[in-house]
Scaffold this motif. Structure first.
Motif, PDB file in Angstrom:
ATOM      1  N   TYR A  37      12.274  -3.532  -6.018  1.00  0.00           N
ATOM      2  CA  TYR A  37      11.278  -2.949  -6.916  1.00  0.00           C
ATOM      3  C   TYR A  37      10.763  -1.664  -6.278  1.00  0.00           C
ATOM      4  O   TYR A  37      10.938  -1.433  -5.082  1.00  0.00           O
ATOM      5  N   ARG A  38      10.104  -0.851  -7.087  1.00  0.00           N
ATOM      6  CA  ARG A  38       9.427   0.324  -6.546  1.00  0.00           C
ATOM      7  C   ARG A  38       8.104   0.534  -7.281  1.00  0.00           C
ATOM      8  O   ARG A  38       7.930   0.095  -8.423  1.00  0.00           O
ATOM      9  N   GLN A  39       7.208   1.239  -6.595  1.00  0.00           N
ATOM     10  CA  GLN A  39       5.880   1.442  -7.150  1.00  0.00           C
ATOM     11  C   GLN A  39       5.337   2.789  -6.695  1.00  0.00           C
ATOM     12  O   GLN A  39       5.450   3.150  -5.521  1.00  0.00           O
ATOM     13  N   THR A  40       4.755   3.498  -7.636  1.00  0.00           N
ATOM     14  CA  THR A  40       4.052   4.741  -7.336  1.00  0.00           C
ATOM     15  C   THR A  40       2.581   4.544  -7.666  1.00  0.00           C
ATOM     16  O   THR A  40       2.224   3.655  -8.457  1.00  0.00           O
ATOM     17  N   PRO A  41       1.704   5.333  -7.058  1.00  0.00           N
ATOM     18  CA  PRO A  41       0.258   5.159  -7.271  1.00  0.00           C
ATOM     19  C   PRO A  41      -0.117   5.200  -8.749  1.00  0.00           C
ATOM     20  O   PRO A  41       0.322   6.080  -9.496  1.00  0.00           O
TER      21      PRO A  41
END
Length: 119
Positions: A37-41
């Motif tokens: 998974y990935r996440q940005t602010p």
């Protein structure tokens, strides 16, 4: 208890490549599902790629550029990221569904690794 340890993040120019690794340690029978998974602010965590058995799946945004693979002997999953774009910049997390005892499965997350793609 199972721990997932990620490595391989960093800074790369657009068009470059990185390979992320995530190794599982602890006592378990098998790892049935691996995902990245990935996440940005300010955004929700999004599924990038997954593998279970012999099947793999990818988010449309990374198809043809990212490849997920696993080494069962090393209890490790990889994410090869090619042709990186600035919009791939995020914290990347590995995730696993682990069979620790017969018919007992648990979910685990890695600590996250930063990937930054400069334009």
């Amino acid at each position: 208890q199972v721990q997932l340890l990620e490595s391989g993040g960093g800074l790369v120019q657009a068009g470059g490549s990185l390979r992320l690794s995530c190794a599982a340690s602890g006592r378990f029978i098998s790892i049935n599902v691996w995902r990245w998974y990935r996440q940005t602010p300010g955004k929700e965590r999004e599924l990038v790629a997954g593998t279970s058995g012999t099947s793999t799946n990818y988010a449309d945004s990374v198809k043809g550029r990212f490849t997920i693979s696993r080494d069962n002997a090393k209890s490790t999953v990889y994410l090869q990221m090619d042709s990186l774009k600035p919009e791939d910049t995020a914290v990347y997390y590995c995730y696993a569904i682990v069979e620790e005892q017969s018919d007992s499965q648990y979910q685990y997350w890695g600590q996250g690794t930063q990937v930054t793609v400069s334009s």
